[in-house]
Write a protein that holds these residues in place. Sequence first.
Motif, short mmCIF file in Angstrom:
data_model
loop_
_atom_site.label_atom_id
_atom_site.label_comp_id
_atom_site.label_asym_id
_atom_site.label_seq_id
_atom_site.Cartn_x
_atom_site.Cartn_y
_atom_site.Cartn_z
N VAL A 38 -22.34 -16.27 -9.44
CA VAL A 38 -20.94 -16.63 -9.66
C VAL A 38 -20.21 -15.34 -10.03
CG1 VAL A 38 -19.31 -17.93 -11.07
CG2 VAL A 38 -21.50 -18.95 -10.43
N VAL A 39 -19.18 -15.02 -9.27
CA VAL A 39 -18.35 -13.85 -9.53
C VAL A 39 -17.05 -14.35 -10.15
CG1 VAL A 39 -17.20 -11.83 -8.55
CG2 VAL A 39 -19.36 -12.64 -7.56
N GLU A 40 -16.83 -13.99 -11.41
CA GLU A 40 -15.58 -14.32 -12.09
C GLU A 40 -14.64 -13.14 -11.91
OE1 GLU A 40 -16.14 -15.38 -16.17
OE2 GLU A 40 -17.43 -17.07 -15.67
N ILE A 41 -13.50 -13.39 -11.32
CA ILE A 41 -12.51 -12.34 -11.05
C ILE A 41 -11.39 -12.51 -12.06
CG2 ILE A 41 -11.03 -11.29 -9.31
CD1 ILE A 41 -12.74 -13.01 -7.27
N LYS A 42 -11.08 -11.44 -12.79
CA LYS A 42 -10.06 -11.52 -13.84
C LYS A 42 -8.96 -10.50 -13.60
CE LYS A 42 -13.03 -13.55 -17.18
NZ LYS A 42 -12.98 -14.03 -18.49
N GLU A 43 -7.81 -10.79 -14.20
CA GLU A 43 -6.63 -9.94 -14.15
C GLU A 43 -6.10 -9.74 -12.73
OE1 GLU A 43 -6.79 -6.52 -16.74
OE2 GLU A 43 -8.22 -7.56 -18.06
N ILE A 44 -6.02 -10.83 -12.00
CA ILE A 44 -5.44 -10.81 -10.65
C ILE A 44 -3.92 -10.71 -10.80
CG2 ILE A 44 -5.14 -12.08 -8.50
CD1 ILE A 44 -7.80 -13.57 -9.28
N TYR A 45 -3.33 -9.73 -10.12
CA TYR A 45 -1.88 -9.57 -10.16
C TYR A 45 -1.39 -9.07 -8.82
CZ TYR A 45 2.76 -8.03 -11.25
OH TYR A 45 4.12 -7.86 -11.23
N PRO A 46 -0.36 -9.60 -8.28
CA PRO A 46 0.33 -10.82 -8.71
C PRO A 46 -0.52 -12.05 -8.42
CG PRO A 46 1.31 -10.02 -6.69
CD PRO A 46 0.26 -9.02 -7.09
N THR A 57 0.42 -14.34 -4.71
CA THR A 57 0.57 -13.80 -3.35
C THR A 57 -0.76 -13.26 -2.82
OG1 THR A 57 1.09 -11.56 -4.12
CG2 THR A 57 2.95 -13.06 -3.80
N GLY A 58 -0.82 -13.16 -1.51
CA GLY A 58 -1.96 -12.53 -0.85
C GLY A 58 -3.22 -13.35 -0.90
N ARG A 59 -4.32 -12.63 -0.67
CA ARG A 59 -5.64 -13.27 -0.73
C ARG A 59 -6.66 -12.26 -1.23
NH1 ARG A 59 -6.91 -13.57 5.66
NH2 ARG A 59 -7.41 -11.38 5.85
N ARG A 94 -2.55 -7.91 -1.36
CA ARG A 94 -1.39 -8.49 -2.07
C ARG A 94 -0.29 -8.99 -1.14
NH1 ARG A 94 -1.26 -3.93 -6.82
NH2 ARG A 94 -2.87 -4.90 -8.11
N ASP A 95 -0.05 -8.27 -0.04
CA ASP A 95 1.04 -8.69 0.85
C ASP A 95 0.55 -9.51 2.05
OD1 ASP A 95 -0.17 -6.72 2.35
OD2 ASP A 95 1.55 -5.38 2.37
N GLY A 96 -0.74 -9.75 2.12
CA GLY A 96 -1.28 -10.61 3.19
C GLY A 96 -1.19 -10.01 4.58
N ILE A 121 -3.80 6.61 -3.06
CA ILE A 121 -3.84 5.72 -4.22
C ILE A 121 -3.64 4.28 -3.74
CG2 ILE A 121 -2.72 5.11 -6.40
CD1 ILE A 121 -1.93 8.12 -6.58
N PRO A 122 -4.55 3.38 -4.11
CA PRO A 122 -4.45 2.00 -3.63
C PRO A 122 -3.17 1.31 -4.07
CG PRO A 122 -6.61 2.41 -4.57
CD PRO A 122 -5.76 3.60 -4.90
N ARG A 123 -2.56 0.60 -3.14
CA ARG A 123 -1.42 -0.26 -3.45
C ARG A 123 -1.88 -1.70 -3.65
NH1 ARG A 123 2.95 2.07 0.91
NH2 ARG A 123 3.42 3.95 -0.25
N ASP A 124 -3.01 -2.02 -3.06
CA ASP A 124 -3.59 -3.35 -3.22
C ASP A 124 -4.60 -3.32 -4.37
OD1 ASP A 124 -2.18 -4.66 -1.22
OD2 ASP A 124 -3.65 -4.20 0.33
N GLY A 125 -4.89 -4.50 -4.91
CA GLY A 125 -5.82 -4.60 -6.03
C GLY A 125 -7.26 -4.49 -5.58
#
Length: 144
Positions: A28-36, A39-41, A93-95, A106-110
Amino acid sequence: MTRPRFSIAIAAVLACFASPAATAAELVVEIKEIYPQNTGRLTVYLFDSEAAWQGKRNALAARRVHPGGSSQQQVRFDGLRAGRYGVVVLHDRDGNGKFDVGPLGIPRDGYGFSNNPFVFKRPGFDKVAFELSAADKRITVQMK
């Protein structure tokens, strides 16, 4: 005499069916602090070797989820054998279907990795690898 052979044959057949289930584990992978959060996937990639991590082979598995307004998500991988694994989570983030970076790289996506290493570039497999035994395991990935 036929009885012992019959018992041995049944035991052998049962062992064949029992052993994969005994070694199969769930991650099980718990993903935390997703922002925004709305939006996105997110795509969660599971790697089972250094070669896969370096792109010489495909990832063992991938799961996609939408944040759905939450800053946390869980993703499950079932039927895994005991071994060494690594996880990377990418948030498109922008799909647009790709991982966006700025002019300086520098990454713009998370993004996030298993073991949550502090990085300035993509870490090596040794930094993100963890051991999965025959028992189920839960890890946390902090998004950046």
